[in-house]
Design an enzyme around this catalytic site. Structure first.
Site, PDB file in Angstrom:
ATOM      1  N   TRP A 198      21.906 -25.932 -29.348  1.00  0.00           N
ATOM      2  CA  TRP A 198      21.375 -24.576 -29.355  1.00  0.00           C
ATOM      3  C   TRP A 198      22.327 -23.599 -28.678  1.00  0.00           C
ATOM      4  CZ3 TRP A 198      16.079 -26.581 -27.238  1.00  0.00           C
ATOM      5  CH2 TRP A 198      15.486 -27.364 -28.239  1.00  0.00           C
ATOM      6  N   GLN A 219      22.396 -17.972 -32.784  1.00  0.00           N
ATOM      7  CA  GLN A 219      21.377 -17.168 -33.468  1.00  0.00           C
ATOM      8  C   GLN A 219      21.868 -15.766 -33.797  1.00  0.00           C
ATOM      9  OE1 GLN A 219      20.297 -18.759 -30.518  1.00  0.00           O
ATOM     10  NE2 GLN A 219      19.188 -20.379 -31.562  1.00  0.00           N
ATOM     11  N   TRP A 448      18.484  -8.175 -17.777  1.00  0.00           N
ATOM     12  CA  TRP A 448      17.685  -9.405 -17.853  1.00  0.00           C
ATOM     13  C   TRP A 448      16.716  -9.527 -16.692  1.00  0.00           C
ATOM     14  CZ3 TRP A 448      18.806 -14.547 -15.374  1.00  0.00           C
ATOM     15  CH2 TRP A 448      18.074 -15.596 -15.946  1.00  0.00           C
ATOM     16  N   ARG A 449      15.458  -9.522 -17.026  1.00  0.00           N
ATOM     17  CA  ARG A 449      14.447  -9.979 -16.067  1.00  0.00           C
ATOM     18  C   ARG A 449      14.365 -11.489 -16.228  1.00  0.00           C
ATOM     19  NH1 ARG A 449       9.068 -11.280 -16.932  1.00  0.00           N
ATOM     20  NH2 ARG A 449       8.038 -11.703 -14.929  1.00  0.00           N
ATOM     21  N   ALA A 450      14.709 -12.212 -15.168  1.00  0.00           N
ATOM     22  CA  ALA A 450      14.903 -13.664 -15.270  1.00  0.00           C
ATOM     23  C   ALA A 450      13.620 -14.371 -15.685  1.00  0.00           C
ATOM     24  CB  ALA A 450      15.406 -14.223 -13.942  1.00  0.00           C
ATOM     25  N   GLU A 504      14.317 -10.656 -26.110  1.00  0.00           N
ATOM     26  CA  GLU A 504      13.166 -11.547 -26.043  1.00  0.00           C
ATOM     27  C   GLU A 504      12.103 -10.855 -25.204  1.00  0.00           C
ATOM     28  OE1 GLU A 504      14.435 -15.164 -24.272  1.00  0.00           O
ATOM     29  OE2 GLU A 504      15.492 -15.869 -26.053  1.00  0.00           O
TER      30      GLU A 504
END
Length: 607
Positions: A198, A219, A448-450, A504
């Site tokens: 991946w 992706q 990025w919020r982890a 995401e």
């Protein structure tokens, strides 16, 4: 599809009780199956005259030593491979560690090297052109540390080098925040890990790959102002702007979004050697750009001697950094971690703030890490802002609220500036990046919020908004924004443009009610304000993986006013393994996702 356990040292349970392997562990399943096999003279501006204050006896010096974590090699340096291996051993799995390194190679030819690049490690050549510094060998990113899963290969970079791969193909299997800039690969480039596991990346700019680029299991990917000998495949979202040799427009099958040129671009500043003197090169702005900037001679732009930079070392105070800026110096952050008790305030036009080796700024006590005045031509590049445990209203502000000056001739650029909330420890911020100045170019960011690591939980690393654009005429090229509690991107400015977006939604929403947005199910990943009359986006994707409550429904990935001046091209939403679903793609348009097949739902053109 359930994430499998791993023995990796960095996947121990986080403070929220979830394993780090949850990070996109399902992302590549479908992908793995689907993908198996300009010329000009070099000008030097006059040195900025120090202010009257800067001429005092207490004036801070410019230039100086780059510190112990900038490791410089020349072709005669003994033990280069051993040193590279030593750094990699420290950094290979140190995802939230404190080590920071820049590996710099003086112009010349090097043979028999395999530079494996781990976390918070940058490798770069010190020539004006990538071809000035040739590695006969490999510059490798793989995923052995994570059992062949490359979805966490963040925070590393390669820049300004020519590579002649040993077997003809170089491997660069990275995820977010891992730019490949100003590189010349005299062969092919493989973007997947060994075994085609991946992968979720990535970004290439101002680079020439003589052979074929093979994304395989990647992706999504964005390539800008480059040249490639071919492009093998696409999984969900492959975007190209200004790329010679790019595949033709064909979204959604194959999922290629291709723009012939990039509307506006200005490459990232970089350190180089002029004889024995360090300088920082400042590439010029290009409009309707295509191809590399360095192909046929000296690149166009200007340069500054290191003596015009305050060379910052860990432990320096924000007050000292601001004093250096007041004196008229630029800032060069050497590798390390910097705590700030007040904002670094950039007030002077054309100021350069450049980080080496993922220099990391941490705002303490809820302050903003860095603020830029509404001035021309500021260049922010190459550093990470890590939110502190006390909530910051903002982490980075480009221009004050209400900024309105026209910067079209000389915009501010934000390049390889990455923001993180949580992961290395608790962090909070209401809005991470705010762009108020007009004409700003945001060229490759990961905000990025982890979702894994330490200090992670729905309220533990609360961060409602990722990027907010208030300024008009802002361009984003390579926008990665993930996991915010509410909107990931909000766009209020007129005439905004985004080329490539990867998102995401927050994994850890506890239930449907936690993300309810009035009458709408969930907050859009990318929201254009109702007041906006002109906006355009190309190649934008949003994914959901609501693994805490897989029954959550997200109404849409994208929200925008339904007017002819607001246009989107090539949108997609994906449910990862059926952990949550989208009802629509944009507004009330597009088919719902369903099942566990991770097949994107797409909209080719909106409205």
């Amino acid at each position: 599809m359930t994430p499998s356990p791993t023995s990796s040292s960095s996947s121990s349970p986080s403070s929220s009780g979830r394993s780090a392997v949850g990070r996109r562990a399902v992302l590549g399943a479908a992908a793995a199956v689907a993908s198996a096999p300009a010329l000009g003279g070099l000008a030097t501006p006059a040195a900025a005259a120090p202010s009257r204050r800067g001429r005092s006896a207490k004036a801070l010096p410019g230039g100086g030593d780059l510190g112990p974590n900038v490791i410089v090699f020349d072709p005669s340096t003994p033990g280069i491979q051993a040193k590279l291996d030593e750094v990699f051993k420290k950094q290979e799995s140190a995802q939230f560690g404190t080590g920071r390194y820049a590996l710099l190679f003086k112009p010349g030819s090097y043979s028999g090297l395999n530079a494996q690049i781990g976390f918070y490690t940058s490798i770069a050549g010190l020539g004006l052109s990538p071809d000035d510094t040739t590695i006969n060998g490999d510059i490798t990113v793989d995923a052995g540390w994570f059992n062949g899963n490359a979805t966490q290969n963040f925070w590393r970079s390669a820049e300004n080098l020519a590579v002649v791969p040993v077997n003809g193909t170089n491997r660069w299997a990275v995820a977010q925040a891992a730019p490949f800039r100003r590189m010349h690969v005299r062969g092919g480039l493989n973007l997947a890990p060994n075994g085609y596991g991946w992968a979720s990346g990535g970004y290439i700019a101002d680079s020439r790959i003589d052979g074929q680029v093979g994304p395989y299991s990647q992706q999504q990917w964005y390539t800008r102002d480059s040249a490639v000998g071919g492009w093998l495949n696409g999984v969900w979202n492959m975007v190209f702007s200004g790329v010679e040799g790019a595949p033709g427009q064909s979204f959604p099958n194959p999922p290629y979004t291709t723009l012939n040129t990039t509307p506006i671009s200005r490459e990232k500043p970089f350190l180089y050697l002029n004889g024995g003197e360090y300088r920082v090169f400042l590439p010029e702005k290009r409009t309707n750009a295509r191809g590399v900037t360095w192909g046929n001679g000296t690149p166009r732009g200007t340069s500054l001697p290191l003596s015009q930079f305050y060379v910052a070392k860990p432990g320096v105070t924000a007050a000292t950094l601001n004093e250096a800026l007041t004196q008229g110096l630029h800032l060069l952050f050497t590798p390390g971690i910097y705590h700030l008790d007040r904002p670094v305030q950039v007030n002077r036009a054309n100021t350069v703030v450049l980080g080496l080796g993922y220099a990391t700024l941490i705002p303490d006590n809820g302050v903003t890490a860095l603020k830029v005045a509404d001035v021309d031509g500021v260049r922010l590049a190459g550093f990470l802002i890590d939110a502190g445990p006390v909530n910051s209203a903002t982490l980075l502000e480009v221009g004050p609220q209400g900024a309105s000056a026209d910067h079209s001739a000389n915009p501010t650029t934000v390049q390889d500036v990455f923001i993180r909330i949580g992961g290395a420890g608790p962090g909070k911020a209401t809005t991470s990046m705010v762009i108020n100045s007009r004409h700003t170019i945001v060229d490759h960011t990961w905000v990025w919020r982890a979702d894994h690591g330490d200090g992670v939980g729905w309220e533990t690393n609360r961060a409602d908004y990722g990027v907010r654009v208030n300024g008009d005429d802002v361009l984003a090229t390579g926008l990665f924004v993930e996991h915010f509690n509410k909107y990931d991107v909000q766009w209020f400015g007129q005439r905004g443009r985004t080329i490539f977006f990867q998102n995401e939604k927050a994994y850890d929403a506890p239930n449907q009610a936690a993300i309810q947005n009035g009458s709408i199910k969930g907050y859009a990943a990318y929201k254009v304000a109702d007041s906006v009359t002109t906006h355009e986006g190309w190649g934008l994707g949003s994914y959901c993986y609501y693994n805490v409550d897989p029954s959550i429904v997200q109404h849409h990935g994208f929200a925008a006013p339904n007017t002819s001046g607001v246009k989107f091209h090539n949108l997609l939403v994906v449910s990862l393994g059926g952990q949550g679903q989208y009802e629509r793609v944009i507004n009330d348009s597009g088919s719902p996702t369903s099942g566990t097949s991770t097949v994107p739902s797409t909209v080719v053109s909106y409205p």
